[in-house]
Design an enzyme around this catalytic site. Sequence first.
Site, PDB file in Angstrom:
ATOM      1  N   GLY A  30       0.788  -1.228   0.000  1.00  0.00           N
ATOM      2  CA  GLY A  30       0.000   0.000   0.000  1.00  0.00           C
ATOM      3  C   GLY A  30       0.821   1.279   0.000  1.00  0.00           C
TER       4      GLY A  30
ATOM      5  N   LYS B 232       3.130   1.611  -5.084  1.00  0.00           N
ATOM      6  CA  LYS B 232       4.024   1.179  -6.184  1.00  0.00           C
ATOM      7  C   LYS B 232       3.396   1.457  -7.540  1.00  0.00           C
ATOM      8  CE  LYS B 232       4.621  -3.156  -5.569  1.00  0.00           C
ATOM      9  NZ  LYS B 232       3.879  -3.313  -4.368  1.00  0.00           N
TER      10      LYS B 232
ATOM     11  N   ASP C  94       7.438 -11.696   0.416  1.00  0.00           N
ATOM     12  CA  ASP C  94       6.208 -12.483   0.286  1.00  0.00           C
ATOM     13  C   ASP C  94       6.524 -13.739  -0.520  1.00  0.00           C
ATOM     14  OD1 ASP C  94       4.970 -10.263   1.335  1.00  0.00           O
ATOM     15  OD2 ASP C  94       4.003  -9.632  -0.541  1.00  0.00           O
TER      16      ASP C  94
ATOM     17  N   LYS D 169      13.753   7.686   9.641  1.00  0.00           N
ATOM     18  CA  LYS D 169      14.446   6.444  10.022  1.00  0.00           C
ATOM     19  C   LYS D 169      14.712   5.550   8.805  1.00  0.00           C
ATOM     20  CE  LYS D 169      14.959   6.744  14.444  1.00  0.00           C
ATOM     21  NZ  LYS D 169      16.353   6.811  14.914  1.00  0.00           N
TER      22      LYS D 169
ATOM     23  N   PRO E  69      13.994   0.348   8.268  1.00  0.00           N
ATOM     24  CA  PRO E  69      13.121  -0.508   7.425  1.00  0.00           C
ATOM     25  C   PRO E  69      13.635  -0.599   5.990  1.00  0.00           C
ATOM     26  CG  PRO E  69      11.804   1.011   8.738  1.00  0.00           C
ATOM     27  CD  PRO E  69      13.230   1.421   8.936  1.00  0.00           C
TER      28      PRO E  69
ATOM     29  N   GLN F 167      16.804  -0.338   4.992  1.00  0.00           N
ATOM     30  CA  GLN F 167      17.989  -1.210   4.972  1.00  0.00           C
ATOM     31  C   GLN F 167      17.569  -2.670   4.963  1.00  0.00           C
ATOM     32  OE1 GLN F 167      20.838  -0.362   8.129  1.00  0.00           O
ATOM     33  NE2 GLN F 167      20.127   1.746   8.213  1.00  0.00           N
TER      34      GLN F 167
ATOM     35  N   CYS G 298     -24.186   1.906 -14.525  1.00  0.00           N
ATOM     36  CA  CYS G 298     -24.431   0.473 -14.619  1.00  0.00           C
ATOM     37  C   CYS G 298     -25.626   0.055 -13.761  1.00  0.00           C
ATOM     38  CB  CYS G 298     -23.162  -0.300 -14.269  1.00  0.00           C
ATOM     39  SG  CYS G 298     -23.146  -1.934 -15.004  1.00  0.00           S
TER      40      CYS G 298
ATOM     41  N   LEU H 188     -28.089   2.751 -13.566  1.00  0.00           N
ATOM     42  CA  LEU H 188     -29.064   2.879 -14.666  1.00  0.00           C
ATOM     43  C   LEU H 188     -30.216   1.910 -14.433  1.00  0.00           C
ATOM     44  CD1 LEU H 188     -28.790   3.236 -18.447  1.00  0.00           C
ATOM     45  CD2 LEU H 188     -29.856   1.161 -17.559  1.00  0.00           C
TER      46      LEU H 188
ATOM     47  N   ARG I  54     -24.151  -8.236 -16.309  1.00  0.00           N
ATOM     48  CA  ARG I  54     -24.876  -9.346 -16.935  1.00  0.00           C
ATOM     49  C   ARG I  54     -26.253  -8.915 -17.419  1.00  0.00           C
ATOM     50  NH1 ARG I  54     -22.500 -11.722 -12.526  1.00  0.00           N
ATOM     51  NH2 ARG I  54     -20.891 -13.195 -13.157  1.00  0.00           N
TER      52      ARG I  54
ATOM     53  N   HIS J 298     -19.447   1.858 -17.825  1.00  0.00           N
ATOM     54  CA  HIS J 298     -18.652   2.439 -16.733  1.00  0.00           C
ATOM     55  C   HIS J 298     -17.727   3.509 -17.311  1.00  0.00           C
ATOM     56  CE1 HIS J 298     -19.781  -0.255 -13.443  1.00  0.00           C
ATOM     57  NE2 HIS J 298     -19.858  -1.203 -14.369  1.00  0.00           N
TER      58      HIS J 298
ATOM     59  N   GLU K 263     -16.360   5.858 -16.023  1.00  0.00           N
ATOM     60  CA  GLU K 263     -15.257   6.221 -15.114  1.00  0.00           C
ATOM     61  C   GLU K 263     -13.958   5.523 -15.506  1.00  0.00           C
ATOM     62  OE1 GLU K 263     -17.940   4.489 -14.329  1.00  0.00           O
ATOM     63  OE2 GLU K 263     -17.548   2.850 -12.926  1.00  0.00           O
TER      64      GLU K 263
END
Length: 527
Positions: free
Chosen positions: A15, A18, A148, A188, A191, A193, A377, A380, A458, A503, A505
């Site tokens: 978070g 990136k 991870d 600091k 983290p 390093q 969507c 509507l 759908r 959509h 947006e």
Amino acid sequence: MSVKYIIVTGGVLSGLGKGIAAAAIGHLLSSRLKIIPVKCDGYLNVDPGTMNPFEHGEVFVLDDGAEVDMDFGHYERFLGITCKSKWNLTMGKVFQTVRDKERRGDYLGKTVQYIPHVTDVIKSHVFEIAEEETPDLVIIEIGGTVGDIENELFLEAVRQMKEDVGRENIIYIHLTYVPVPYGVNEQKSKPTQQSVNLLKQRGIFPDIIIGRCSQFLTREIKAKISSFCDVSQDAVITGLDVDDIYEIPVVFERENLPEIIHKKLNIYSPPDLRKWKELIENTRNPKNEITVSMCGKYTRLEDSYASIVESFNHCSAHLGCKINLKWIETTDLQDTSFIDNTDGIVVPGGFGSRGTEGKIEIIRLARERNIPFLGLCLGLQLAVIEFARNICGLSGANSTEIEPDTPYPVIDILPEQRNISEKGATMRLGAYPAVLKKGTLVHSLYGTEEVSERHRHRYEVNPDYHSVIADKGMVFSGTSLDGRLVEFIELPGLKFFAATQAHPELKSRMEKPAPMFFGFIRACLQK
Ligand code: GLN
């Protein structure tokens, strides 16, 4: 010129942004270079289409119908390009390919292993993209955080790439976190390093480190990170906390990032942020302020509506107004008094029945009180249901998604969709053209007769009810080319009452806000 590669990895926490960092780097270098973003995600789903928005944020849809990670929204918005399905590589896709190859006998009796077989699939995928698109630069973002388990194979693949593409053609940028703990009041480096050490254990030695921080990194901390992490001092860059993500390219420019990348990769593409900075200034100095109510069911997690939020930000930048988004949870909606203090109402997309009655009630109030309304969507579909019930007298009208036994299924699955059985494949996905009716509000907003917007749904307005609804005054301002599907609706005579099955947006850009949003906000401003 050979294709250049920038690999973006992240450390310390997820978070940190990136995706935005990768997109901002792309924006800065895009004046003269053709750039292709690639995102690697470690999860085993083939794509995020089947994931709950609570877990993964918004599902972004591309023109080609792919459901991809929401970072593609940032790439498209910052780079002004149209991305492709292939550029999102999930571990689910990688394993699917490896297993298909194994079943086909492609491995000729060999033991199939993570290295080299899985890493080879990852690399071939990237190289195929480079061959097909012939870019100058590929920016590969590795999702998640170094350490991870699920990202190990991607990291190994991009480590190996140095040899394949030539060391002079690839750099590694690592985004970490530089905290300023309360009471200590000092930046600091530990983290960072530790995170760089994790990366080095995997054979990746970063060329540039971006430290996400609440302040610009001081000369001292840059020197410290430089010496502990073995990168040059000028290659330690601030990733400043900002309220407006569009400021990130400006921050990176100020930190001289384009210069450093040019030097390391021997590419030249001077940034041109003039227009961009003007837009940011407009956002920063708003001339007026409005409140827009977003009425949905995932309002607890704003990430699930990320593209809508960005579309409003684009309007703010162009209209110089502050838009306060008020999140209204419509499940068990009792109190609708917020309507008295809102300048506009949005009912965004959604699935399932929870919260729909609340939204229908809100739409009724918007229509009766002439409050600007924008439906997206599901928005509507619910506007059509409200109109059918309260104006056409079809009491109990509904969508068969919400109430399968409704007496008036004004929203329904059309036969052509019904026959598809595999989950994830039943939806109308991707870009579809629509024709707009001349003289309508929607036509005036787009200014053209044919438009293309992206879809993810759908259900459709049931053709059996088109004439009943249209006779009572709802205008179908845009339809599919054959006229069978309703793509845009509006109610004339009101300030702004319009909705789309698409959509829009998903295609809004900082430099070119989505027309439906732009028109809606302009209407909200006319009190
Ligand atoms: N649930 C509705 C459908 O499937 C709307 C989907 C959406 O809003 N994206 O048609």
